[in-house]
Write an enzyme that holds these catalytic residues in place. Structure first.
Site, PDB file in Angstrom:
ATOM      1  N   ARG A  42      23.870 -45.643  51.491  1.00 12.51           N
ATOM      2  CA  ARG A  42      22.777 -44.685  51.287  1.00 12.51           C
ATOM      3  C   ARG A  42      21.385 -45.321  51.290  1.00 12.51           C
ATOM      4  O   ARG A  42      20.488 -44.814  51.960  1.00 12.51           O
ATOM      5  CB  ARG A  42      22.989 -43.880  49.995  1.00 12.51           C
ATOM      6  CG  ARG A  42      24.319 -43.106  49.979  1.00 12.51           C
ATOM      7  CD  ARG A  42      24.413 -42.083  48.868  1.00 12.51           C
ATOM      8  NE  ARG A  42      23.517 -40.984  49.092  1.00 12.51           N
ATOM      9  CZ  ARG A  42      22.354 -40.830  48.521  1.00 12.51           C
ATOM     10  NH1 ARG A  42      21.951 -41.703  47.616  1.00 12.51           N
ATOM     11  NH2 ARG A  42      21.576 -39.820  48.813  1.00 12.51           N
TER      12      ARG A  42
ATOM     13  N   CYS B 145      24.708 -59.029  57.387  1.00 10.78           N
ATOM     14  CA  CYS B 145      23.666 -59.640  58.217  1.00 10.78           C
ATOM     15  C   CYS B 145      22.734 -58.591  58.812  1.00 10.78           C
ATOM     16  O   CYS B 145      22.677 -58.403  60.037  1.00 10.78           O
ATOM     17  CB  CYS B 145      24.300 -60.468  59.319  1.00 10.78           C
ATOM     18  SG  CYS B 145      25.224 -61.816  58.622  1.00 10.78           S
TER      19      CYS B 145
ATOM     20  N   TYR C 151      29.117 -39.764  48.482  1.00  8.12           N
ATOM     21  CA  TYR C 151      28.721 -40.419  49.728  1.00  8.12           C
ATOM     22  C   TYR C 151      28.605 -41.935  49.554  1.00  8.12           C
ATOM     23  O   TYR C 151      27.764 -42.580  50.154  1.00  8.12           O
ATOM     24  CB  TYR C 151      27.411 -39.816  50.264  1.00  8.12           C
ATOM     25  CG  TYR C 151      27.496 -38.310  50.396  1.00  8.12           C
ATOM     26  CD1 TYR C 151      28.269 -37.738  51.391  1.00  8.12           C
ATOM     27  CD2 TYR C 151      26.835 -37.462  49.496  1.00  8.12           C
ATOM     28  CE1 TYR C 151      28.379 -36.349  51.499  1.00  8.12           C
ATOM     29  CE2 TYR C 151      26.942 -36.076  49.596  1.00  8.12           C
ATOM     30  CZ  TYR C 151      27.714 -35.529  50.604  1.00  8.12           C
ATOM     31  OH  TYR C 151      27.820 -34.165  50.707  1.00  8.12           O
TER      32      TYR C 151
END
Ligand code: LLP
Length: 459
Positions: free
Chosen positions: A326, A357, A386
């Site tokens: 999120r 990365c 979520y």
């Protein structure tokens, strides 16, 4: 309502110390409070009691089998968006006849299987979809229950990536076309049963106004459809927002209600919409996801390094954007607190970053947080919605474990994925093998990697 708090200097979920759970289950770890989920559902039911609504829990927010089972036991219906979600509801003991099926891309297979199982209604997103459903239902000699998803063209005032109810979005059918479309369905689509009408304007809506505006716009249309086609229900979708800020008032059970008195509580939401909906005399459906589970879950992570540069302090943790995407995707705010309360005595400005990365793998930037050190545990609050459902294996990282707490008991909802299972569905085509590997496979002892892939469950 919210059951994460400090007791004896350490964060608890209900009556269980988070540090004890982490000692057994490791990190990154999702922890959910059952009590919070139960109370969130009850609180909505009570606030909306005058409407006697069917609450269809939007399982995309959190589709853990155990949580689905809990919701099913409490009598909720479900909002699903794929055959996978529908079958998972059934697997968890939910009633498919209480499921609404949304989504812009329903496949032939998904429609066929859902019709065979029996669902409450398809929420139709386009005319080609309606034609497809009509044809499939005809072949099965069934009548497919449907509601058209109306795009009311009302801006929900939320993040652009989770706004759905304007003409810029791919969802629903334009408000102006609905009346004619229902008349066409009634006369042309023999295998369709007009059951209701639906809208969903977006997610994380923190004020009643967008709901009120869109319901007000819809009411005359809904009345007309009720009178002409005897529709049974009006679904107002999901989208009730939650507070993501203020967790630092340790011990407070109120922080989740948000800053300031004007943050929308379920009661305020109910107060605003009941007078508009009650006179319709229809069954009202809601599709809340985030409200039910958002503040019922946390993500616990261990500090791996504190990296100091001349410009910044980076707190490098073992949870990444693959575990909770999120902040990377929506710049969303999650409160970050330590498991040990006394670490709050000293704070410093830092970025909390994960192992991935990508520079987007950042949970917060230049935020004043507890002055943690290597080995300390940090908690990303409000991670129940979520979070896990959007987790993935990026950078070769197994999906984390999930634990649920009920008073003084705790158990796994999901075990930590092993590294080996992250490549379980992969194989290497024979022509890419080295010669000696080919010989081995010709001996009738196929290499594990060349085992045939399981048939796709899709078609
Ligand atoms: N109904 C429909 C048709 C939906 O598309 C959604 C969410 C819901 C109900 C439930 O909305 P809720 O009550 O949870 O706001 N990943 C984003 C949120 C995406 C919402 C997608 N649709 C996030 O993390 O904020």
């Amino acid at each position: 309502m919210h059951d994460f708090y400090y007791k004896n200097g350490t964060l608890h979920c209900e009556e269980v110390a988070v540090e004890d759970l982490v000692a057994q289950a490791g990190t990154p770890l999702y922890i959910y409070s059952q009590k919070t989920i139960v109370e969130n559902i009850r609180r909505l039911e009570i606030a909306l009691a005058p409407l006697d609504p069917l609450i269809c829990y939007a399982i995309k927010a959190n589709s853990s089998l155990g949580i689905l089972h809990l919701a099913a036991k409490m009598g909720t219906g479900f909002d699903v968006v794929s055959l996978g979600e529908l079958l998972k509801v059934r697997q968890a003991g939910g009633d498919t006849h209480k499921c609404v099926f949304a989504g812009v891309a329903k496949t032939i297979h998904e429609i066929t299987e859902s019709l065979k199982l029996g669902i409450y209604a398809f929420n139709i997103e386009s005319i080609p979809e309606l034609e497809r459903i009509n044809e499939i239902a005809g072949n099965l000699k069934l009548k497919a229950p449907i509601a058209i998803r109306v795009n009311p063209n009302v801006d929900a005032g939320t993040h652009s990536k989770i706004t759905t109810g304007t003409y810029k979005n791919k969802f629903g059918i334009a408000f102006e076309e609905i009346s004619d479309l229902y008349s066409r369905i009634a006369s042309e689509f023999q295998n369709i049963y007009i059951r209701g009408i639906q809208m969903h304007i977006g997610s994380q809506i923190t004020q009643p106004t967008p709901f009120v505006q869109s319901i007000q716009k819809m009411v005359p249309l809904v009345e007309k459809l009720r009178d002409l086609y005897n529709i049974e229900f009006f679904s107002i979708g999901g989208g009730i927002g939650i507070a993501y800020q203020d967790a630092l008032q340790s011990g407070s059970h109120e922080w989740w209600q948000g800053k300031g008195a004007d943050f929308m509580s379920p009661e305020k939401f109910a107060q605003a919409i009941i007078p508009l909906l009650q006179p319709l005399g229809l069954k009202i459906l809601l599709e809340p996801g985030r409200f039910i589970v958002g503040n019922a879950g946390i993500l616990v992570t261990e500090v791996q390094y504190v990296k100091q540069t001349p410009q910044k302090n980076f707190v490098v943790v073992d949870a990444g954007m693959n575990d909770l995407i999120r902040p990377a995707l929506y710049d969303s705010y999650h409160e970050i607190i330590p498991v040990e309360e006394d670490l709050l005595q000293e704070t410093f400005k830092a970025d909390v970053v994960g192992p991935i990365c990508e520079s987007a793998d950042t949970f917060c930037q230049d935020r004043e947080i507890a002055k943690v050190e290597q080995g300390d545990y940090l908690v990303l609050m409000s991670a129940g919605a979520y979070g896990m459902t959007m987790a993935c294996n990026y950078n070769g990282r197994p999906i984390p474990a999930e634990v649920i707490v009920n008073h003084d008991k705790a158990d796994y909802l999901r075990l930590r994925e092993s590294i080996q299972t992250t490549w379980r569905y992969e194989g290497i085509p024979e022509w890419l093998l080295f010669e000696d590997e080919k010989k081995q496979s010709q001996t009738g002892q196929p290499l594990p990697v060349t085992e045939p892939l399981p048939e796709s469950p899709q078609e």
